[in-house]
Every structure is written in structure tokens, then in C-alpha cells.
Design a protein around this motif. Structure first.
Motif, PDB file in Angstrom:
ATOM      1  N   THR B  96       0.924  -1.115   0.098  1.00  0.00           N
ATOM      2  CA  THR B  96      -0.147   0.051  -0.021  1.00  0.00           C
ATOM      3  C   THR B  96       1.017   1.207   0.136  1.00  0.00           C
ATOM      4  OG1 THR B  96      -1.928  -1.069   1.064  1.00  0.00           O
ATOM      5  CG2 THR B  96      -1.573   1.398   1.350  1.00  0.00           C
ATOM      6  N   THR B  97       1.679   1.168   1.150  1.00  0.00           N
ATOM      7  CA  THR B  97       2.725   2.376   0.995  1.00  0.00           C
ATOM      8  C   THR B  97       3.403   2.655  -0.265  1.00  0.00           C
ATOM      9  OG1 THR B  97       3.079   1.770   3.220  1.00  0.00           O
ATOM     10  CG2 THR B  97       4.255   3.491   2.583  1.00  0.00           C
ATOM     11  N   PHE B  98       3.963   1.581  -0.868  1.00  0.00           N
ATOM     12  CA  PHE B  98       4.684   1.458  -2.073  1.00  0.00           C
ATOM     13  C   PHE B  98       3.785   2.190  -3.297  1.00  0.00           C
ATOM     14  CE2 PHE B  98       5.694  -0.776  -5.957  1.00  0.00           C
ATOM     15  CZ  PHE B  98       6.960   0.059  -6.350  1.00  0.00           C
ATOM     16  N   GLY B  99       2.655   1.616  -3.245  1.00  0.00           N
ATOM     17  CA  GLY B  99       1.695   1.897  -4.437  1.00  0.00           C
ATOM     18  C   GLY B  99       1.366   3.416  -4.469  1.00  0.00           C
ATOM     19  N   ILE B 100       0.888   3.872  -3.286  1.00  0.00           N
ATOM     20  CA  ILE B 100       0.610   5.390  -2.987  1.00  0.00           C
ATOM     21  C   ILE B 100       1.904   6.056  -3.444  1.00  0.00           C
ATOM     22  CG2 ILE B 100      -0.093   7.156  -1.514  1.00  0.00           C
ATOM     23  CD1 ILE B 100      -1.778   5.020   0.104  1.00  0.00           C
ATOM     24  N   GLY B 101       2.872   5.588  -2.969  1.00  0.00           N
ATOM     25  CA  GLY B 101       4.080   6.495  -3.237  1.00  0.00           C
ATOM     26  C   GLY B 101       4.513   6.682  -4.525  1.00  0.00           C
ATOM     27  N   THR B 104       1.973   8.635  -6.804  1.00  0.00           N
ATOM     28  CA  THR B 104       2.061  10.228  -6.370  1.00  0.00           C
ATOM     29  C   THR B 104       3.138  10.640  -6.950  1.00  0.00           C
ATOM     30  OG1 THR B 104       0.961   9.722  -4.278  1.00  0.00           O
ATOM     31  CG2 THR B 104       1.871  11.955  -4.821  1.00  0.00           C
ATOM     32  N   VAL B 105       4.505  10.076  -6.746  1.00  0.00           N
ATOM     33  CA  VAL B 105       5.579  10.742  -7.528  1.00  0.00           C
ATOM     34  C   VAL B 105       5.503  10.754  -8.956  1.00  0.00           C
ATOM     35  CG1 VAL B 105       8.005  10.168  -7.934  1.00  0.00           C
ATOM     36  CG2 VAL B 105       7.239  10.001  -5.670  1.00  0.00           C
ATOM     37  N   SER B 226      -3.291  16.113  -8.812  1.00  0.00           N
ATOM     38  CA  SER B 226      -2.266  15.778  -7.911  1.00  0.00           C
ATOM     39  C   SER B 226      -2.578  15.978  -6.450  1.00  0.00           C
ATOM     40  CB  SER B 226      -0.922  16.859  -8.373  1.00  0.00           C
ATOM     41  OG  SER B 226      -1.312  18.047  -8.272  1.00  0.00           O
ATOM     42  N   GLY B 227      -3.534  16.378  -5.852  1.00  0.00           N
ATOM     43  CA  GLY B 227      -3.909  16.630  -4.634  1.00  0.00           C
ATOM     44  C   GLY B 227      -3.848  15.223  -3.727  1.00  0.00           C
TER      45      GLY B 227
END
Lengths: 385, 325
Positions: B96-101, B104-105, B226-227
């Protein structure tokens, strides 16, 4: 030999730790022993450091943080500061007090002379840090707290620009003959900033289309694109022909475009995102304040007074009218009203304004009332929920 | 009545990405893998799908790439938990953390590249417009309520039904269920445990990715925001919905649309004049709380109701060591 090396390593490590502790102790002492009031000693232009806290990313290409970042960049260029003299900390959630404080610590430790905080809930941590570091100037946008030493507040009469966008929206509504206008609001009626904005917009609309009704849909968040999409769709379903907004993204405008209706954005010119729908948007020129404030600090002329700029200062404005969409004569009408507001002939929240419950306001609203006490909708504004 | 139909319609649209997420997670959990990476996989799908849509303008490619990218994320999870036997909870959260990160980047990079919020062309978006079925879509009430949606609403429902049918009637479905209940017994019966687990995790992840692409492309009108609110928690609601639906993708259809209804209730309830005024005028926060309140109630009911045989796969969250019999 090996044991000796180990002992030496430990001793050196300890020495390092103690010297660090000593350093931080010293710097704290330095900071509490000033005599002259902060901001009154001139600082060399190439020595000043400016810190900024942003709620979302400075890489945004529209919306709130984008507008602030543009203001900071313009200030930097106007005053000729180097890149390393401006430290911008972005994506600092304003509901996360420890994160805000950590960012403030970082800015103070980097030697910032003035720190700008752009989001409402930075207010309390900044208030606390202003007391803790009386040598640093803290300047907070939106909100209402300040002190008379080193903490001031800055905001603007955006309601003036909302009134003007209301005129543009009202003229379009009249042209398409649909008296229903929609408004996507981030916060409910208890938030004076949002509610005052809605009322100002509605007053602008009613000045050109008296029988128009502004329907309000509340998302409960400053930035939640999905909620903004659903809220906008609900307003379309309720028969609105023009959508205005007080929320960060351009979703209400793209929803308007999708449904072949029209709209007025906020914060930045959203014609780029919705060229077939967007008429104009109330916008900020944050650089006007940032340049003034930093210049004052450099000159040693800063005072802890609050800033509340409007059309007259060039601090707020409406974005250029999108002629492809706007009703005929919009530009002229908006310009005329703008001149009247600037000359003081037209007061937005004037005596005689009727509230939704039928009572009449018996005086022109004061600045204190505008910033903190508008907790009612005016006649012609309805909550859609 | 028109208000109610609009509300119903909005509820189905809000529920659709949830249905993709829930169906994908059910497929994975049925084989015993508790993948908490749904939010991350939806984000990956949201970015990959959007980017492809923006660049290629092909609907098929956009959703195929969304499926494949999220499936790749799921493959990572599968390799770590099934082959390397890492802790499933931690690995899922990491995904989850990886996917969001990463989404977003890359989203920021894309925005910078485009010099403004990237927008998918209107020709592309018109292919995803609600399908007008001659005569049927114009039936009063029924037409708008059931027969006038964009294609992905129907695709979500079809996928959910197909997966329910596979579990109920096919031999593969039986094999997967067996693995979820007791992998060593399944192994002894000659079922390839590792292969089935891998396939369920990867395909399930891909389905989640389609849900993410649905949000970035359809829900947000084809403009990248991008919010950070593109998926914004829907993956977590999907994880809870799996329990709500008691691991049945057919029930997930109802569950997703109920949750979808709750997420847009606040915008429509004010217009339901048959309701008493105090309900119509409750603060927004009450309505925002409802989906989560509902989840809590479901969890309480399902934990109190211990007499019934639990529908939770017995080996859910446990890694299978073949040598550990």
C-alpha cells in the motif's frame, strides 16, 4: 590494541554527543537574549532567510499551494534572493501538529528570520513557536491569532473577487435562463470564510439576476477530489446551470464541462482545465504580501500588524474572463463593479442585506465580523447538503 | 422520485470502484492470502491507467495496462508471501505504501511534463459515456436506474458474478476454496497450492487496479488531480467490504452499492422532502461517519454470531509451509 581502539571509538562518540548537546543549549540561550523588538534591526539582503510551510506539494499545477508557491517565487525574484535563502517545506498536513512542529523546528534551526504558514491549522503550533522563539517572525495566512511581538496574520478580501465572479456567473445564468446556481463548499455554514464567500458570490449573482438561487453542497474537506466530484454531480442533478466553488481542485469545473454547464473556479485560473465551461475565478496575488513583508524585514521596518489586503492593494483579483464562454458584456460589468468596490462606492456586505431567516443586517459588516462572524446564509442561498 | 433516481444512479457510480476492489480482494483471500495492499494496487492502477489513456487514447489499452501494472504489484506481494513466506500483514501494508508513493511521484512527474494537470481527450472520454440502449434506456425510472451506465459499471458486475460462479460451480473454484481452508489437505489431494495462490493474488490485484483506473479516469472526469485524493481510502473500504460480503463476490455487488450510497447520501438527503427536517439538516460529519459506523456494526454482528459457521477462509493470513505438516 583492539580494546584500545574500541575505547577510543566510544570516547569519541560520547564527545560528539556532548558537543552536540552543548551546541543546542548555546543556541537556545542566544535566542532569548535580544533587546530590540524583532523586525526593527535591518538584515542584509543576502543574509536573510525565509521559511514557508505548505499543505500540499509545491509541484501542484493549480489550486491553493500552487498560488502560494507562485507568490513565494515572485517575491524571491522581485527582491533578488538566492535559492538557498528561501526554504519551502511542503506536504505538511495541517491536522498533524507534530509534523508541523518538526517542520517549524527545521526552519528555525536553518536560521530563518521570517516563517510563513499558509494553512489554517498551522495557527496553534505557530502561536506556540512564536512564544518559544521571540527572535523569529511568524506570519500566518488565514486564521485569526497573532501577538504584538513576532506573530502576525495575513489574509485578503477575497469576498470582493467572489462578488465579481458572482456577477459573471449571474449573467451567464440569466443568459441560459436557469436561475439555479450551484456552489461546492468545503466547510459548512459555521465557517465564516467559506460562508462569507458564498454570500458575496450570491450578492454578485443577485445584482444582475435577482430571482437566482445559489444551492450549496458541503464536502466537509478542503481537498477531497472524489467528494468534490460527487457534490458537483449532485448540484448538476439538482438542475444547476453554473457551478462555483470553494475547494482546492478543479473537479467542479471539469464536472461542469462534462455536463455541458458552466462554472467559476477558485485560487487559480481554471480555464485551462475546463475551457468549455469556466468563466472566471477569484484569485490571489500572494506575492504582493510576501514581497512587502520580506522587504520590511530586510529594511528593519517590520511591525506585528495584521494584513488584510483587497482589490485596492492588488492582493486579490478575478482571473481574465473566458470570452468564449461568458455572457455578452460580462467583462464590462465586472470591470465597472471592480472600479466601484475600489473607490469605496460599492460595499459588498452592506447594510440592508437580508439573511436567509428574513432578518435584515442593520450596518455595514466590520472586518472582524467578515473574518470571524458570518455564520448565516443570506436570502437566496439554500443548503443542498 | 427524480431525486431518488439521481441518488440511486450516483450510488451505483460511487460503488463501482469499490466493487472492483472488493472482488479482487475476495479472489485473493479465498486462496488464503490476506493482501492489505488493495489501496496501493488501486493507486498503481489509477496512475498506470490514466497515463496510458492520456498517451494512447485507447480505452482497451488503458484498462489493460492498469490491470497489468497492479497485477505486477500483486506479483511482488505473491513472491514475498508465497515463495519467501514473509508476514502477510506487513507485506500488504508495504505494498500500500509503495503503491501510493510511486503513483504520487510519477503523477507529479507527469504533471510537470504536461505543464499543467494532464487531461484525457474528450474523444476518449466520450467512449466511456453512459451507454444509451435504444428504447430500453428511455423507459421511465427503470431506464435511468438500471440501463444507462458507463460500460465499466456492467463490467464490474459481470466480473463479480463470474467469480462467484467459478467458486460455486467449477473445479478450479473448489480447488481454490480448499487451499483457503486447508492448504495441506489441498496439497495432499494433488492440487498445486503455489500455482493457484499465485494466480489468485495476481488476477485479484489486477482487478483492484481496474478499480483504481476507474477512479482516476471516470470518477474524476479525465483530469489528473495531484492533490492525493484519487483513491483516497477506497482500498481500505474494499478490505472491510470483503468481510461485509462474507467472502462472496455476489454479495459484494450489493455491499459495494450500499457503501456507494452512503458516500453520496449527504449530497442528496437534503432533497428528500419526505424525511423529517432534523434528518435532512444533520451535520455533514454524521454522514461521513456512516460507512465506517456500518462497517463497525457488521464486524460486531459477525463476531457475536458465533454459532453459524464462519465464512472466513480458515487459513486466511497464514503462510503455507509444505514441510510443516
Amino acid at each position: 590494541m583492539k580494546a584500545l581502539r574500541k575505547i577510543l571509538a566510544i570516547v569519541m562518540a560520547l564527545a560528539l554527543v556532548f558537543s552536540l548537546a552543548a551546541c543546542s543549549g548555546n543556541s537556545n540561550d542566544d535566542e532569548t537574549t535580544t533587546a530590540a523588538p524583532v523586525g526593527t534591526t535591518p538584515i542584509a539582503k543576502d543574509a536573510i532567510k525565509v521559511g514557508v510551510l505548505h499543505i500540499t506539494s509545491i509541484k501542484d499545477t493549480s489550486g491553493y499551494t500552487f498560488a502560494h508557491h507562485q507568490g513565494i517565487v515572485a517575491m524571491k525574484n522581485a527582491l533578488g534572493l538566492r535559492d538557498d535563502q528561501v526554504i519551502e517545506k511542503d506536504e505538511i498536513p495541517d491536522s498533524d501538529a507534530p509534523a508541523v512542529k518538526a517542520a517549524l523546528d527545521e526552519l528555525v534551526n536553518a536560521g530563518c528570520n521570517i516563517i510563513f504558514g499558509t494553512s489554517f491549522n498551522y495557527m496553534d503550533p505557530m502561536d506556540e513557536y512564536a512564544k518559544k522563539y521571540p527572535d523569529v517572525i511568524f506570519s500566518h495566512g488565514t486564521g485569526y491569532k497573532s501577538n504584538d511581538v513576532n506573530f502576525n496574520n495575513y489574509f485578503g478580501r477575497i469576498y470582493q473577487a467572489r462578488y465579481l465572479s458572482g456577477i459573471a456567473a449571474g449573467m451567464k445564468a440569466k443568459e441560459i435562463n436557469n436561475p439555479n446556481l450551484g456552489y461546492v463548499a468545503a466547510m459548512d455554514v459555521t465557517n465564516s470564510e467559506v460562508t462569507g464567500g458564498i454570500n458575496a458570490f450570491a450578492l454578485g449573482v443577485q445584482s444582475v439576476y435577482p430571482e437566482a438561487v445559489v444551492k450549496v453542497s458541503v464536502t466537509g474537506s478542503w481537498a477531497d477530489e472524489k467528494a468534490e466530484a460527487t457534490a458537483s454531480k449532485a448540484l448538476v442533478d439538482a438542475g444547476c446551470g453554473v457551478l462555483a466553488q470553494h475547494c482546492d481542485s478543479s473537479v467542479p469545473q471539469t464536472t461542469a464541462a462534462d455536463n455541458k454547464i458552466f462554472g467559476c473556479g477558485y485560487n487559480s485560473d481554471m480555464t485551462a482545465q475546463a475551457p468549455t465551461a469556466h468563466i472566471c475565478a477569484p484569485i490571489w496575488h500572494w506575492d504582493v504580501y510576501y514581497t512587502t513583508a520580506v522587504k520590511e524585514v530586510i529594511d528593519g521596518k517590520w511591525t506585528p500588524t495584521n494584513y488584510f489586503g483587497g482589490l485596492n492593494e492588488g492582493f486579490i483579483d478575478v482571473s481574465p474572463i473566458n470570452e468564449a464562454v461568458a455572457a455578452k458584456g460580462t467583462k464590462e460589468a465586472v470591470e465597472a463593479a471592480k472600479a466601484k468596490i475600489m473607490s469605496g462606492e460599492l460595499v459588498v456586505f452592506a447594510k440592508g442585506m437580508t439573511k436567509a431567516d428574513g432578518t435584515v443586517v442593520d450596518h455595514d459588516l466590520t472586518d472582524a465580523e467578515i473574518t470571524g462572524e458570518i455564520n448565516y446564509y443570506i436570502k437566496g442561498v439554500e443548503l443542498l447538503k | 422520485m427524480a431525486n431518488f433516481i439521481n441518488f440511486f444512479y450516483a450510488a451505483i457510480l460511487s460503488g463501482t470502484p469499490l466493487l472492483f476492489g472488493t472482488t479482487g480482494e475476495i479472489l485473493c483471500e479465498k486462496a488464503g492470502g490476506l493482501n492489505l495492499g488493495v489501496e496501493g494496487m488501486m493507486w498503481i492502477g489509477a496512475f498506470a491507467g490514466f497515463y496510458t489513456a492520456w498517451k494512447t487514447e485507447s480505452v482497451f489499452l488503458a484498462f489493460l495496462v492498469a490491470f497489468a501494472s497492479a497485477a505486477l504489484g500483486a506479483l511482488l506481494y505473491a513472491f514475498l508471501t508465497i515463495t519467501l513466506k514473509t508476514n502477510q500483514n506487513v507485506t500488504g501494508l508495504t505494498l500500500t505504501t509503495f503503491g501510493i508513493g510511486i503513483s504520487t511521484v510519477l503523477g507529479f512527474a507527469m504533471t510537470e511534463n504536461a505543464g499543467g494537470n494532464p487531461q484525457i481527450s474528450s474523444e476518449f472520454m466520450s467512449k466511456l459515456a453512459p451507454i444509451e440502449i435504444p428504447f430500453l434506456s428511455s423507459i421511465p425510472y427503470i431506464g435511468k436506474m438500471f440501463l444507462n451506465y458507463n460500460p465499466f459499471v456492467y463490467i464490474a458486475i459481470v466480473i463479480a458474478i463470474v467469480i462467484a460462479l467459478i467458486f460455486k460451480f467449477s473445479k478450479t473454484g473448489l480447488a481454490i476454496r480448499a487451499i483457503g481452508e486447508n492448504p495441506s489437505a489441498a496439497d495432499a489431494a494433488g492440487i498445486n497450492v503455489t500455482l493457484h495462490k499465485y494466480l489468485c493474488t495476481i488476477i485479484g490485484g489486477g482487478i483492484c487496479g481496474i478499480g483504481g483506473a476507474y477512479m482516476s479516469i471516470i470518477t474524476l472526469n479525465g483530469t489528473w488531480q495531484s492533490g492525493g485524493g484519487v483513491v483516497g481510502g477506497y482500498g481500505w473500504i474494499a478490505v472491510a467490504l470483503v468481510i461485509f460480503a462474507s467472502w462472496s463476490s455476489a454479495k459484494a455487488i450489493i455491499g459495494s452499492f450500499i457503501f456507494g450510497a452512503f458516500t453520496c447520501l449527504q449530497y442528496y438527503i437534503g432533497q428528500f422532502s419526505f424525511l423529517p427536517a432534523f434528518i435532512r439538516e444533520m451535520p455533514v460529519s454524521i454522514y461521513q461517519m456512516l460507512p465506517f459506523l456500518l462497517t463497525t456494526i457488521v464486524l460486531i454482528i459477525s463476531s457475536v454470531n458465533s454459532k453459524k459457521i464462519s465464512s472466513e477462509p480458515h487459513s486466511l493470513g497464514l503462510n503455507y509451509f509444505r514441510e510443516d505438516r
